[in-house]
Structures are given as C-alpha cells and as structure tokens.
Write an enzyme that holds these catalytic residues in place. Structure first.
Site, PDB file in Angstrom:
ATOM      1  N   ASP A   8     -35.581  10.089 -17.820  1.00  0.00           N
ATOM      2  CA  ASP A   8     -34.753  10.921 -16.940  1.00  0.00           C
ATOM      3  C   ASP A   8     -33.448  10.189 -16.692  1.00  0.00           C
ATOM      4  O   ASP A   8     -33.440   9.023 -16.257  1.00  0.00           O
ATOM      5  CB  ASP A   8     -35.474  11.172 -15.609  1.00  0.00           C
ATOM      6  CG  ASP A   8     -36.653  12.125 -15.756  1.00  0.00           C
ATOM      7  OD1 ASP A   8     -36.956  12.513 -16.898  1.00  0.00           O
ATOM      8  OD2 ASP A   8     -37.265  12.474 -14.733  1.00  0.00           O
ATOM      9  N   ASP A 129     -40.334  25.227 -13.908  1.00  0.00           N
ATOM     10  CA  ASP A 129     -40.580  24.291 -12.815  1.00  0.00           C
ATOM     11  C   ASP A 129     -40.970  25.097 -11.583  1.00  0.00           C
ATOM     12  O   ASP A 129     -40.288  26.063 -11.238  1.00  0.00           O
ATOM     13  CB  ASP A 129     -39.322  23.475 -12.524  1.00  0.00           C
ATOM     14  CG  ASP A 129     -38.756  22.814 -13.778  1.00  0.00           C
ATOM     15  OD1 ASP A 129     -39.567  22.391 -14.623  1.00  0.00           O
ATOM     16  OD2 ASP A 129     -37.529  22.731 -13.909  1.00  0.00           O
TER      17      ASP A 129
END
Length: 239
Positions: A8, A129
């Site tokens: 990330d 998500d």
C-alpha cells in the site's frame, strides 16, 4: 488459492492503514520496489498494489513508486486506487501492469467497467470495499446504500477477471478476515473472488482456501509484522 502480498503506497512509502484511516498509517519502508523484490524472491506469483493517495485524489499519485516496482519485478502486479477513466486504465496497462482494479467507478460508472473489460480482456478487476455489507467508495471515505452482492452480480456478464472483496472493519486490524461474507459472495457469483482485509495468520489462509470457492487472498500487515512468513505460506497453500 493465490496469495497476493500487498504493498500500500502513501507518499511514496510502503504503509498499512488501520480500517482505511489515512491518519492511522504505519510506515513499513521507504523503498517499495525493494519490498516488491523481497516478495518476488520469496516466491509470490502476484503482487497487489494500492495507490492510497490516488484513491482519495481520484487520479494516480504514487505513479513513480508503481513504475519503480514494475521495473524491478517480473511477476505480474495488480493496482487499485485512483483509476477512474479509460485513459488511466490504458496508461497503466501499457506501463506493464497485468491488472487494474476499479473500485469507486464500479459504483459510480459501471459502464466504464464494462467498456474496460471488453477492451482489455482478463486485465480488469472490480474492487468491492464494504462496511457491514454496504459498499464504500472514494478511499472508503463515502458509504453507499449499495449491497455487496448486488454490485457483484451486476458484473456477472461484463467479463471482469476478478472481484477483490475487502471488509473494511477487518482491514489492518489483524483480527482475521470475514470468511463467512467472503465465502457467501464467492458462492453468489461466478467471477473469481479474492479476499482482502484482516488476513493475519496462517490459519486464516487455510480457512479461506478450504472453502473451496475463494480464488485468492491478499495480506499486507501480517507479512510486514512477521505474523505470516510468505515463503512458508506459499508452500503451505500449494501443498
């Protein structure tokens, strides 16, 4: 089941967030390309990349770091975060990404997902998500009234390569993935489902694999913390 080690990216560094909060970022390294090379050396088949700044900005922000990773590794990489138009999709695929992940636009502009999947077969995934079963967008900052399964089913005929399902409340919390919800989603659609969020120990990976319907799992913090040894995990999943 394929294990995708995650990198990330925030401000050019490798970080992990806690439940998607940018203010709760832990920095794990300032050389993402070196981290990707470590994952490749350990034997991974794929690398999962997220441009966190891009997810909020709606356009690529950590492009230099992604390009450095692509120049360093030979295994395929997938990227999500800030990819919201055909030009950006084409740009990343031309630069050597194997798969782009479309999240926010899957809700706001599903026709773009269909167009991209037609134009780039096998190279477009949908990132879903969710908090408590409802989809969140724009770097998880905005919540919708769209249910996960409904969104996933709407792309059944679109030709997308995979659905990456993240339970936001589990992400980065080291509390285990939401196996029940992930398995239910995988059984509800024919598109391969990749689990993300909360994978924190070897047992989590084994449980996901043993559902028999989950195509992949993404892990980040557990690999950086040493809770999961990547080489051992890869060997176990292949056994």
């Amino acid at each position: 089941m394929i294990l995708y080690p995650a990198i990330d990216l925030k401000d050019g560094q490798c970080v992990r967030l806690l439940r998607g909060e940018m203010s709760a970022a832990t920095v794990f390294g300032d050389d993402p390309a070196a981290q990707a090379a470590k994952f490749e050396t350990a034997g991974c088949e794929w690398v999962h990349l997220v441009d966190l700044n891009g997810a909020f900005a709606g356009q690529p922000v950590n492009a230099a770091a992604v390009e450095a990773i692509l120049a360093r590794i030979r295994v395929p990489a997938q990227l999500g975060g800030g990819i919201r138009d055909m030009a950006t999709i084409a740009m990343w695929l031309e630069k050597g990404l194997s798969r782009v992940i479309l999240g926010t636009v899957a809700v706001e502009n599903p026709d773009l997902v269909r167009e991209a999947a037609r134009a780039f077969p096998g190279q477009v995934a949908v990132g879903i998500d969710a908090r408590k079963g409802f989809v969140a967008t724009k770097g998880w900052a905005e919540e919708t009234t769209v249910q996960v399964t409904d969104l996933a089913k709407s792309f059944e005929d679109a030709g997308v390569a995979a659905i990456i399902y993240t339970d936001i409340d589990r992400d980065g919390a080291m509390q285990g993935p939401n196996i029940t919800a992930t398995e239910a989603l995988a059984r509800a659609v024919s598109i391969p489902v990749i689990a993300s969020g909360g994978v924190s120990r070897m047992e989590d990976l084994i449980q996901l694999r043993d559902t028999g319907v989950i195509a992949g799992a993404i892990s980040g913090r557990a690999l950086y913390d040493g809770a999961i040894d990547l080489a051992t995990a890869l060997a176990t999943l292949k056994a």
